[in-house]
Design an enzyme around this catalytic site. Structure first.
Site, PDB file in Angstrom:
ATOM      1  N   THR A  70      82.957  22.034  -8.117  1.00  0.00           N
ATOM      2  CA  THR A  70      83.104  20.706  -8.283  1.00  0.00           C
ATOM      3  C   THR A  70      82.640  19.967  -7.034  1.00  0.00           C
ATOM      4  O   THR A  70      82.468  18.766  -7.021  1.00  0.00           O
ATOM      5  CB  THR A  70      84.445  20.399  -8.599  1.00  0.00           C
ATOM      6  N   GLY A  71      82.088  20.750  -5.829  1.00  0.00           N
ATOM      7  CA  GLY A  71      81.707  20.196  -4.684  1.00  0.00           C
ATOM      8  C   GLY A  71      80.493  19.842  -4.637  1.00  0.00           C
ATOM      9  O   GLY A  71      79.538  19.934  -5.716  1.00  0.00           O
ATOM     10  N   VAL A 128      77.627  20.821  -3.002  1.00  0.00           N
ATOM     11  CA  VAL A 128      76.756  22.202  -3.097  1.00  0.00           C
ATOM     12  C   VAL A 128      76.896  22.863  -4.347  1.00  0.00           C
ATOM     13  O   VAL A 128      75.846  22.978  -5.142  1.00  0.00           O
ATOM     14  CB  VAL A 128      76.917  23.021  -1.976  1.00  0.00           C
ATOM     15  N   ARG A 159      78.016  35.642   7.486  1.00  0.00           N
ATOM     16  CA  ARG A 159      76.928  35.588   7.915  1.00  0.00           C
ATOM     17  C   ARG A 159      76.113  36.492   9.037  1.00  0.00           C
ATOM     18  O   ARG A 159      75.180  36.986   9.086  1.00  0.00           O
ATOM     19  CB  ARG A 159      76.262  34.159   8.371  1.00  0.00           C
ATOM     20  N   CYS A 201      72.975  25.196   7.160  1.00  0.00           N
ATOM     21  CA  CYS A 201      71.900  24.376   6.663  1.00  0.00           C
ATOM     22  C   CYS A 201      70.867  23.745   7.831  1.00  0.00           C
ATOM     23  O   CYS A 201      69.394  23.958   7.604  1.00  0.00           O
ATOM     24  CB  CYS A 201      72.374  23.036   6.189  1.00  0.00           C
ATOM     25  N   SER A 204      77.082  14.505   4.801  1.00  0.00           N
ATOM     26  CA  SER A 204      77.188  15.212   3.609  1.00  0.00           C
ATOM     27  C   SER A 204      77.448  16.970   4.161  1.00  0.00           C
ATOM     28  O   SER A 204      77.840  17.762   3.255  1.00  0.00           O
ATOM     29  CB  SER A 204      76.152  15.241   2.612  1.00  0.00           C
ATOM     30  N   GLY A 205      76.874  17.369   5.445  1.00  0.00           N
ATOM     31  CA  GLY A 205      77.035  18.456   5.666  1.00  0.00           C
ATOM     32  C   GLY A 205      78.441  18.829   6.089  1.00  0.00           C
ATOM     33  O   GLY A 205      78.746  20.134   6.036  1.00  0.00           O
ATOM     34  N   LYS A 256      75.982  28.770  15.615  1.00  0.00           N
ATOM     35  CA  LYS A 256      75.072  29.354  14.370  1.00  0.00           C
ATOM     36  C   LYS A 256      73.709  29.188  14.363  1.00  0.00           C
ATOM     37  O   LYS A 256      73.070  30.071  14.092  1.00  0.00           O
ATOM     38  CB  LYS A 256      75.741  28.267  13.095  1.00  0.00           C
ATOM     39  N   HIS A 304      69.311  16.187   7.145  1.00  0.00           N
ATOM     40  CA  HIS A 304      69.435  16.650   8.658  1.00  0.00           C
ATOM     41  C   HIS A 304      68.090  16.367   9.275  1.00  0.00           C
ATOM     42  O   HIS A 304      67.055  16.891   8.527  1.00  0.00           O
ATOM     43  CB  HIS A 304      69.837  17.947   8.596  1.00  0.00           C
ATOM     44  N   ASN A 336      70.072  18.756   3.310  1.00  0.00           N
ATOM     45  CA  ASN A 336      70.734  19.720   3.844  1.00  0.00           C
ATOM     46  C   ASN A 336      71.405  20.229   2.610  1.00  0.00           C
ATOM     47  O   ASN A 336      71.991  21.551   2.542  1.00  0.00           O
ATOM     48  CB  ASN A 336      71.762  19.436   4.724  1.00  0.00           C
TER      49      ASN A 336
HETATM   50  N1  LIG Z   1      77.068  20.423   2.766  1.00  0.00           N
HETATM   51  C1  LIG Z   1      76.093  21.297   3.164  1.00  0.00           C
HETATM   52  O1  LIG Z   1      75.211  20.674   3.801  1.00  0.00           O
HETATM   53  C2  LIG Z   1      76.393  22.760   3.365  1.00  0.00           C
HETATM   54  C3  LIG Z   1      75.348  23.361   3.757  1.00  0.00           C
HETATM   55  C4  LIG Z   1      75.508  24.717   3.937  1.00  0.00           C
HETATM   56  C5  LIG Z   1      76.470  25.291   3.482  1.00  0.00           C
HETATM   57  N2  LIG Z   1      77.724  24.449   3.251  1.00  0.00           N
HETATM   58  C6  LIG Z   1      78.699  25.121   2.862  1.00  0.00           C
HETATM   59  O2  LIG Z   1      79.262  25.101   1.445  1.00  0.00           O
HETATM   60  C7  LIG Z   1      80.445  24.932   1.290  1.00  0.00           C
HETATM   61  C8  LIG Z   1      81.138  23.695   0.222  1.00  0.00           C
HETATM   62  O3  LIG Z   1      80.365  22.593   0.892  1.00  0.00           O
HETATM   63  P1  LIG Z   1      80.268  21.208   0.227  1.00  0.00           P
HETATM   64  O4  LIG Z   1      79.677  20.133   1.141  1.00  0.00           O
HETATM   65  O5  LIG Z   1      80.209  21.433  -1.190  1.00  0.00           O
HETATM   66  O6  LIG Z   1      81.860  20.752   0.227  1.00  0.00           O
HETATM   67  P2  LIG Z   1      82.805  19.944  -0.984  1.00  0.00           P
HETATM   68  O7  LIG Z   1      81.928  18.835  -1.613  1.00  0.00           O
HETATM   69  O8  LIG Z   1      83.840  19.668  -0.148  1.00  0.00           O
HETATM   70  O9  LIG Z   1      83.204  20.886  -2.100  1.00  0.00           O
HETATM   71  C9  LIG Z   1      84.109  22.021  -1.887  1.00  0.00           C
HETATM   72  C10 LIG Z   1      84.250  22.811  -3.131  1.00  0.00           C
HETATM   73  O10 LIG Z   1      85.292  23.821  -2.605  1.00  0.00           O
HETATM   74  C11 LIG Z   1      86.334  23.960  -3.777  1.00  0.00           C
HETATM   75  N3  LIG Z   1      87.397  24.403  -3.215  1.00  0.00           N
HETATM   76  C12 LIG Z   1      88.077  24.164  -1.820  1.00  0.00           C
HETATM   77  N4  LIG Z   1      89.293  25.022  -1.880  1.00  0.00           N
HETATM   78  C13 LIG Z   1      89.321  26.019  -2.682  1.00  0.00           C
HETATM   79  C14 LIG Z   1      90.164  26.924  -2.953  1.00  0.00           C
HETATM   80  N5  LIG Z   1      91.572  27.139  -2.403  1.00  0.00           N
HETATM   81  N6  LIG Z   1      89.594  27.583  -4.048  1.00  0.00           N
HETATM   82  C15 LIG Z   1      88.728  27.431  -4.867  1.00  0.00           C
HETATM   83  N7  LIG Z   1      87.642  26.382  -4.804  1.00  0.00           N
HETATM   84  C16 LIG Z   1      88.035  25.562  -3.579  1.00  0.00           C
HETATM   85  C17 LIG Z   1      86.602  22.573  -4.143  1.00  0.00           C
HETATM   86  O11 LIG Z   1      87.267  22.615  -5.270  1.00  0.00           O
HETATM   87  P3  LIG Z   1      87.831  20.954  -5.586  1.00  0.00           P
HETATM   88  O12 LIG Z   1      86.909  19.962  -6.093  1.00  0.00           O
HETATM   89  O13 LIG Z   1      88.978  21.629  -6.738  1.00  0.00           O
HETATM   90  O14 LIG Z   1      88.762  20.673  -4.318  1.00  0.00           O
HETATM   91  C18 LIG Z   1      84.975  22.073  -4.144  1.00  0.00           C
HETATM   92  O15 LIG Z   1      84.314  22.791  -5.448  1.00  0.00           O
HETATM   93  C19 LIG Z   1      81.262  25.017   2.600  1.00  0.00           C
HETATM   94  O16 LIG Z   1      81.728  26.265   2.620  1.00  0.00           O
HETATM   95  C20 LIG Z   1      80.037  24.542   3.659  1.00  0.00           C
HETATM   96  O17 LIG Z   1      80.426  24.970   4.825  1.00  0.00           O
HETATM   97  C21 LIG Z   1      77.511  23.197   2.963  1.00  0.00           C
END
Ligand SMILES: NC(=O)c1ccc[n+]([C@@H]2O[C@H](COP(=O)([O-])OP(=O)(O)OC[C@H]3O[C@@H](n4cnc5c(N)ncnc54)[C@H](OP(=O)(O)O)[C@@H]3O)[C@@H](O)[C@H]2O)c1
Length: 342
Positions: free
Chosen positions: A13-14, A16, A98, A127, A157-158, A213, A242, A315
Site C-alpha cells: 500500500t506504500g 514503492v 544491505r 535511492c 517522497s524518499g 549509506k 532526487h 527515487n
Molecule cells: N521512498 C523511497 O524513495 C525509497 C527508496 C528506496 C527505498 N525505500 C524503502 O522502501 C520502504 C518503503 O518506502 P515507501 O516510501 O513506500 O513508504 P510508505 O509509503 O510509507 O509505505 C510503507 C509501507 O509499509 C507498510 N508497513 C508499515 N509497517 C508495516 C508492518 N509492521 N507490517 C507490514 N507492512 C508494514 C505500510 O502499510 P500500511 O499502508 O498498512 O501502513 C506501507 O505499505 C522503506 O523501507 C524505505 O526505506 C524507499
C-alpha cells in the site's frame, strides 16, 4: 493470472509497493499469483486491480517464489528471513540487509553478476546511491574513481507518504497566510526550507545514516573499498526526484567530452547537457521516468583530473521500485529463481 511465479509484495500500500505492483503488471513479469501484504491497518483493503491486502503471518508467508519488500527495516528484519527460509527469493528495499556480507547489493545495470551469490535475500540499494552508481559505473570502467564529493538535494517522497503530506500541508498553510502544522516527519519545517539532515544522526556520528549509506553502498556496489567518498545529504521541498551534485576525481584522465560520450551510450542513462539552452536534468522532468538523467558535465576548475556532474532520477522508480523489478527480471532470465547457493 497466467503461468509464472507466486509473488508476495510486502508494503503493497506504500509509495514503492504500489509502484512495484504496477511495474510487475506493466512489464508483464511472469506471475501466477501476486499477493499484497501491508500492516494490520490495511488488511482487507482492495487495491487497484482488485487484489486484497493480507496480513503477515506464519501461514500467509508460505509458498512464494519471490517476495518484494518495501515496508521498512523492522518488517524486513522480522519477515524477510522467514520468506527466504520457506524458499522465496527476497528483494528488499530497506537498509536492513544491505551491508551484510552474504547479501548481494545489486543495481541491474551495474553489478548483476552479484545476484548469483544470493542466499535468499538480495538488497536493493539506497535511492541516492542507486541513481549515482548507474551514472558512475561506465566512468569507473573507463578511468577509475579516486574520490567522490557528493551533495544531494533529496525529495520528500524518499521519506515516505507521510513526508509528502507534510510538505503539502505546510506549503498550503503558509501560502494561505496560516500557521503551518508542526513538523513530524522532519526535525524542522521542510516547506520553503532546505534541511542539511537527510536521514538520522546515530549517537556520536557527525554524518547521517543516509550519508553513511552513500559512502558504504557505493564502495560495495562498485566492488572498490579504496574509493574515497565525501557526502552531504540535504532534504529539499521537492515532492519526488532526487538531484545530486557529484564531483568525480578519476584515476586516469577523462575529458568532459569523453564522459558525455560514454554516458550517452550507457544503459539506463540519458544525457541532457546543453545548459546554455536551459537543457539539464530536473526533478520535475525525471518524475515518472525510469532513467537516470545526467547533465552539467564539466571540468572542475579546481582539479584537472576531476569532473562535475548533475545527476537526477525518480527515487521511487530507479531508486527503488524499478530496480527491484529489474532484478526480478534478471533473476528470471538467468534461471536463478529457485536456484540458490548453499
Ligand atoms: N521512498 C523511497 O524513495 C525509497 C527508496 C528506496 C527505498 N525505500 C524503502 O522502501 C520502504 C518503503 O518506502 P515507501 O516510501 O513506500 O513508504 P510508505 O509509503 O510509507 O509505505 C510503507 C509501507 O509499509 C507498510 N508497513 C508499515 N509497517 C508495516 C508492518 N509492521 N507490517 C507490514 N507492512 C508494514 C505500510 O502499510 P500500511 O499502508 O498498512 O501502513 C506501507 O505499505 C522503506 O523501507 C524505505 O526505506 C524507499
Amino acid at each position: 493470472m497466467g503461468e509464472g511465479y507466486r509473488i508476495a509484495v510486502v508494503g503493497a500500500t506504500g509509495q514503492v509497493g504500489t509502484l512495484m505492483l504496477r511495474l510487475l503488471r506493466e512489464r508483464s513479469f511472469p506471475a501466477s499469483e501476486i499477493v499484497p501484504f501491508a500492516s494490520d491497518r490495511s488488511v482487507g483493503r482492495e487495491l487497484d486491480g482488485g487484489l486484497v491486502v493480507q496480513g503477515l503471518s506464519e501461514d500467509s508467508a508460505q509458498g512464494f517464489d519471490l517476495a518484494l519488500f518495501s515496508a521498512g527495516g523492522g518488517t524486513s528484519s522480522e519477515w524477510a528471513p522467514r520468506f527466504a527460509q520457506d524458499g522465496a527469493i527476497v528483494i528488499d528495499n530497506s537498509s536492513r540487509w544491505r551491508m551484510n556480507n552474504d547479501v548481494p547489493l545489486v543495481v541491474s545495470e551495474v553489478n548483476p553478476e552479484a545476484l548469483k551469490n544470493h542466499r535468499g535475500i538480495i538488497a536493493n540499494p539506497n535511492c541516492s546511491t542507486m541513481q549515482m552508481v548507474v551514472a558512475l559505473k561506465p566512468l569507473y570502467d573507463e578511468a577509475g574513481i579516486e574520490r567522490l564529493v557528493i551533495s544531494t538535494y533529496q525529495a520528500v517522497s524518499g521519506t515516505g507518504k507521510k513526508a509528502v503530506d507534510e510538505l503539502l500541508h505546510q506549503s498550503r498553510a503558509l501560502l494561505a497566510g496560516d500557521e503551518p502544522p508542526d513538523p513530524r516527519a522532519y526535525a524542522h519545517r521542510i516547506a520553503f526550507n532546505a534541511l542539511p539532515h537527510a536521514g538520522n544522526f546515530a549517537p556520536g556520528d557527525d554524518h547521517t545514516d543516509e550519508e553513511r549509506k552513500l559512502i558504504n553502498e557505493t564502495r560495495k556496489i562498485l566492488g572498490d573499498p579504496t574509493i574515497r567518498v565525501s557526502a552531504t545529504c540535504v532534504r529539499v521541498p521537492v515532492v519526488n526526484g532526487h538531484s545530486e551534485s557529484v564531483n568525480v576525481e578519476t584515476r586516469s584522465p577523462l575529458s568532459p567530452d569523453e564522459a558525455r560520450e560514454i554516458l550517452a551510450a550507457a544503459p539506463g542513462v540519458t544525457v541532457l547537457d546543453d545548459p546554455g539552452a536551459g537543457r539539464y536534468p530536473m526533478a520535475i522532468e525525471a518524475d515518472g521516468h525510469d532513467d537516470v538523467f545526467v547533465g552539467r558535465i564539466r571540468r572542475d576548475p579546481g582539479h584537472d583530473q576531476a569532473l562535475e556532474l548533475w545527476i537526477v532520477s525518480d527515487n521511487l522508480r530507479k531508486g527503488a521500485a524499478t530496480n527491484a523489478v529489474q532484478l526480478a527480471e534478471v533473476l528470471h532470465e538467468r534461471g536463478l529463481i529457485g536456484a540458490r547457493v548453499a
